[in-house]
Design a protein around this motif. Sequence first.
Motif, PDB file in Angstrom:
ATOM      1  N   ALA A 212      24.515  11.087 -11.103  1.00 29.24           N
ATOM      2  CA  ALA A 212      25.694  11.905 -10.843  1.00 29.24           C
ATOM      3  C   ALA A 212      25.581  13.201 -11.624  1.00 29.24           C
ATOM      4  O   ALA A 212      24.735  13.336 -12.513  1.00 29.24           O
ATOM      5  CB  ALA A 212      26.956  11.163 -11.265  1.00 29.24           C
ATOM      6  N   ARG A 213      26.439  14.127 -11.295  1.00 33.15           N
ATOM      7  CA  ARG A 213      26.585  15.343 -12.095  1.00 33.15           C
ATOM      8  C   ARG A 213      28.007  15.323 -12.643  1.00 33.15           C
ATOM      9  O   ARG A 213      28.970  15.218 -11.885  1.00 33.15           O
ATOM     10  CB  ARG A 213      26.378  16.585 -11.238  1.00 33.15           C
ATOM     11  N   VAL A 214      28.121  15.401 -13.959  1.00 32.55           N
ATOM     12  CA  VAL A 214      29.422  15.393 -14.608  1.00 32.55           C
ATOM     13  C   VAL A 214      29.554  16.715 -15.349  1.00 32.55           C
ATOM     14  O   VAL A 214      28.743  17.024 -16.220  1.00 32.55           O
ATOM     15  CB  VAL A 214      29.540  14.209 -15.598  1.00 32.55           C
ATOM     16  N   LYS A 215      30.567  17.497 -14.969  1.00 32.93           N
ATOM     17  CA  LYS A 215      30.739  18.790 -15.638  1.00 32.93           C
ATOM     18  C   LYS A 215      32.218  19.106 -15.766  1.00 32.93           C
ATOM     19  O   LYS A 215      33.027  18.683 -14.936  1.00 32.93           O
ATOM     20  CB  LYS A 215      30.000  19.901 -14.904  1.00 32.93           C
ATOM     21  N   PRO A 216      32.563  19.843 -16.817  1.00 32.57           N
ATOM     22  CA  PRO A 216      33.965  20.232 -16.975  1.00 32.57           C
ATOM     23  C   PRO A 216      34.417  21.058 -15.771  1.00 32.57           C
ATOM     24  O   PRO A 216      33.672  21.889 -15.263  1.00 32.57           O
ATOM     25  CB  PRO A 216      33.973  21.084 -18.244  1.00 32.57           C
ATOM     26  N   ALA A 217      35.646  20.810 -15.337  1.00 31.41           N
ATOM     27  CA  ALA A 217      36.184  21.556 -14.200  1.00 31.41           C
ATOM     28  C   ALA A 217      36.892  22.819 -14.654  1.00 31.41           C
ATOM     29  O   ALA A 217      37.082  23.732 -13.869  1.00 31.41           O
ATOM     30  CB  ALA A 217      37.141  20.674 -13.398  1.00 31.41           C
ATOM     31  N   GLN A 218      37.277  22.853 -15.924  1.00 31.35           N
ATOM     32  CA  GLN A 218      37.987  24.018 -16.445  1.00 31.35           C
ATOM     33  C   GLN A 218      37.820  24.074 -17.952  1.00 31.35           C
ATOM     34  O   GLN A 218      37.512  23.077 -18.587  1.00 31.35           O
ATOM     35  CB  GLN A 218      39.466  23.934 -16.085  1.00 31.35           C
ATOM     36  N   LEU A 219      38.032  25.235 -18.508  1.00 31.07           N
ATOM     37  CA  LEU A 219      37.930  25.390 -19.960  1.00 31.07           C
ATOM     38  C   LEU A 219      39.221  24.999 -20.660  1.00 31.07           C
ATOM     39  O   LEU A 219      39.197  24.547 -21.795  1.00 31.07           O
ATOM     40  CB  LEU A 219      37.575  26.829 -20.312  1.00 31.07           C
ATOM     41  N   ALA A 220      40.344  25.158 -19.986  1.00 32.73           N
ATOM     42  CA  ALA A 220      41.633  24.871 -20.611  1.00 32.73           C
ATOM     43  C   ALA A 220      41.818  23.368 -20.801  1.00 32.73           C
ATOM     44  O   ALA A 220      41.342  22.569 -20.014  1.00 32.73           O
ATOM     45  CB  ALA A 220      42.759  25.428 -19.753  1.00 32.73           C
ATOM     46  N   VAL A 221      42.507  23.009 -21.856  1.00 30.95           N
ATOM     47  CA  VAL A 221      42.814  21.620 -22.163  1.00 30.95           C
ATOM     48  C   VAL A 221      44.327  21.466 -22.155  1.00 30.95           C
ATOM     49  O   VAL A 221      45.041  22.275 -22.758  1.00 30.95           O
ATOM     50  CB  VAL A 221      42.250  21.228 -23.548  1.00 30.95           C
ATOM     51  N   SER A 222      44.827  20.438 -21.483  1.00 34.17           N
ATOM     52  CA  SER A 222      46.261  20.156 -21.491  1.00 34.17           C
ATOM     53  C   SER A 222      46.559  19.192 -22.617  1.00 34.17           C
ATOM     54  O   SER A 222      45.844  18.211 -22.803  1.00 34.17           O
ATOM     55  CB  SER A 222      46.685  19.521 -20.161  1.00 34.17           C
TER      56      SER A 222
ATOM     57  N   GLU B  77      49.562  12.198 -29.457  1.00 32.01           N
ATOM     58  CA  GLU B  77      49.249  13.393 -28.687  1.00 32.01           C
ATOM     59  C   GLU B  77      47.877  13.230 -28.049  1.00 32.01           C
ATOM     60  O   GLU B  77      46.915  12.846 -28.713  1.00 32.01           O
ATOM     61  CB  GLU B  77      49.243  14.619 -29.591  1.00 32.01           C
ATOM     62  N   LEU B  78      47.807  13.457 -26.746  1.00 39.67           N
ATOM     63  CA  LEU B  78      46.542  13.346 -26.018  1.00 39.67           C
ATOM     64  C   LEU B  78      46.130  14.712 -25.513  1.00 39.67           C
ATOM     65  O   LEU B  78      46.970  15.535 -25.154  1.00 39.67           O
ATOM     66  CB  LEU B  78      46.685  12.406 -24.816  1.00 39.67           C
ATOM     67  N   ARG B  79      44.831  14.905 -25.441  1.00 40.79           N
ATOM     68  CA  ARG B  79      44.277  16.113 -24.826  1.00 40.79           C
ATOM     69  C   ARG B  79      43.611  15.696 -23.528  1.00 40.79           C
ATOM     70  O   ARG B  79      42.742  14.826 -23.524  1.00 40.79           O
ATOM     71  CB  ARG B  79      43.263  16.766 -25.761  1.00 40.79           C
ATOM     72  N   LEU B  80      44.027  16.319 -22.455  1.00 42.07           N
ATOM     73  CA  LEU B  80      43.480  16.000 -21.145  1.00 42.07           C
ATOM     74  C   LEU B  80      42.489  17.082 -20.738  1.00 42.07           C
ATOM     75  O   LEU B  80      42.828  18.252 -20.677  1.00 42.07           O
ATOM     76  CB  LEU B  80      44.601  15.901 -20.102  1.00 42.07           C
ATOM     77  N   ARG B  81      41.267  16.658 -20.472  1.00 42.48           N
ATOM     78  CA  ARG B  81      40.234  17.575 -19.995  1.00 42.48           C
ATOM     79  C   ARG B  81      39.832  17.120 -18.609  1.00 42.48           C
ATOM     80  O   ARG B  81      39.552  15.949 -18.401  1.00 42.48           O
ATOM     81  CB  ARG B  81      39.015  17.525 -20.919  1.00 42.48           C
ATOM     82  N   GLN B  82      39.774  18.048 -17.705  1.00 37.81           N
ATOM     83  CA  GLN B  82      39.426  17.703 -16.331  1.00 37.81           C
ATOM     84  C   GLN B  82      37.931  17.889 -16.091  1.00 37.81           C
ATOM     85  O   GLN B  82      37.339  18.858 -16.551  1.00 37.81           O
ATOM     86  CB  GLN B  82      40.223  18.578 -15.364  1.00 37.81           C
ATOM     87  N   TYR B  83      37.341  16.932 -15.379  1.00 40.10           N
ATOM     88  CA  TYR B  83      35.924  16.962 -15.031  1.00 40.10           C
ATOM     89  C   TYR B  83      35.752  16.831 -13.537  1.00 40.10           C
ATOM     90  O   TYR B  83      36.547  16.195 -12.855  1.00 40.10           O
ATOM     91  CB  TYR B  83      35.171  15.794 -15.712  1.00 40.10           C
ATOM     92  N   ARG B  84      34.686  17.434 -13.048  1.00 35.87           N
ATOM     93  CA  ARG B  84      34.282  17.306 -11.644  1.00 35.87           C
ATOM     94  C   ARG B  84      33.009  16.466 -11.637  1.00 35.87           C
ATOM     95  O   ARG B  84      32.017  16.819 -12.261  1.00 35.87           O
ATOM     96  CB  ARG B  84      34.030  18.686 -11.049  1.00 35.87           C
ATOM     97  N   ILE B  85      33.059  15.367 -10.916  1.00 35.40           N
ATOM     98  CA  ILE B  85      31.924  14.453 -10.827  1.00 35.40           C
ATOM     99  C   ILE B  85      31.406  14.509  -9.400  1.00 35.40           C
ATOM    100  O   ILE B  85      32.181  14.408  -8.452  1.00 35.40           O
ATOM    101  CB  ILE B  85      32.360  13.017 -11.174  1.00 35.40           C
ATOM    102  N   THR B  86      30.107  14.698  -9.249  1.00 36.43           N
ATOM    103  CA  THR B  86      29.510  14.672  -7.914  1.00 36.43           C
ATOM    104  C   THR B  86      28.493  13.551  -7.859  1.00 36.43           C
ATOM    105  O   THR B  86      27.715  13.352  -8.789  1.00 36.43           O
ATOM    106  CB  THR B  86      28.846  16.018  -7.550  1.00 36.43           C
ATOM    107  N   ILE B  87      28.560  12.808  -6.758  1.00 39.04           N
ATOM    108  CA  ILE B  87      27.593  11.741  -6.508  1.00 39.04           C
ATOM    109  C   ILE B  87      27.019  11.972  -5.109  1.00 39.04           C
ATOM    110  O   ILE B  87      27.586  12.725  -4.321  1.00 39.04           O
ATOM    111  CB  ILE B  87      28.218  10.334  -6.666  1.00 39.04           C
ATOM    112  N   PRO B  88      25.888  11.348  -4.795  1.00 33.63           N
ATOM    113  CA  PRO B  88      25.265  11.620  -3.502  1.00 33.63           C
ATOM    114  C   PRO B  88      26.224  11.396  -2.319  1.00 33.63           C
ATOM    115  O   PRO B  88      26.982  10.419  -2.298  1.00 33.63           O
ATOM    116  CB  PRO B  88      24.099  10.634  -3.447  1.00 33.63           C
TER     117      PRO B  88
END
Length: 138
Positions: free
Chosen positions: A54-64, A72-83
Motif C-alpha cells: 500500500a501507499r500510506v501518506k498524510p492527506a494534509q499538514l493540518a492536525v485537528s 486531548e487527541l490529535r487527529l491526522r488524516q491519511y490517504r491510503i492507496t491499495i491496488p
Amino acid sequence: MTALDAALVSGRREAEALMVDTITLYRPGADIFDRDTGQTIPGPPVVTFYTGKARVKPAQLAVSEVQAGEQELRLRQYRITIPQSTPLPTSGERPRPGDVVDVTASPDARLAGVRLWVQSVLESATATAWRIIAEDRS
C-alpha cells in the motif's frame, strides 16, 4: 484496447510502484476484558479485507485537536492507496468507517506500527488505485 483502458493500465502500474508500505485492513472484533491483567484487549478481526502493499501518506499538514473524555487527541488524516485489483472478501462485505488499517511495515520506521481508523472508502471504475481516507487518533 481503448485509449482509456491503456491509460488505466499504465496509471495503475505507476500507482502500484509507489506502494512501498505494507498494511492490513480489517474490521475489529469486540474488545475482550482480561480479568488477570484488568486490561481490555482488542478482539480478533471479524473480517480481513486486505493484507499487502500500500501507499500510506498524510492527506494534509493540518492536525485537528479534539477532546475525548478527559484526554486531548490529535487527529491526522491519511490517504491510503491499495491496488485497484484488490477483490472484496467472499462474504461481499465492504470496508466502512470504523474499520482499522495497521501499517505493518514501511521504509519509514516512524510509520511502521501506526494504527489508523477508516473514515471513508472511495470507489471508481476509472481510478488508478483503491483509495481509503483514514485518521490517526493519537
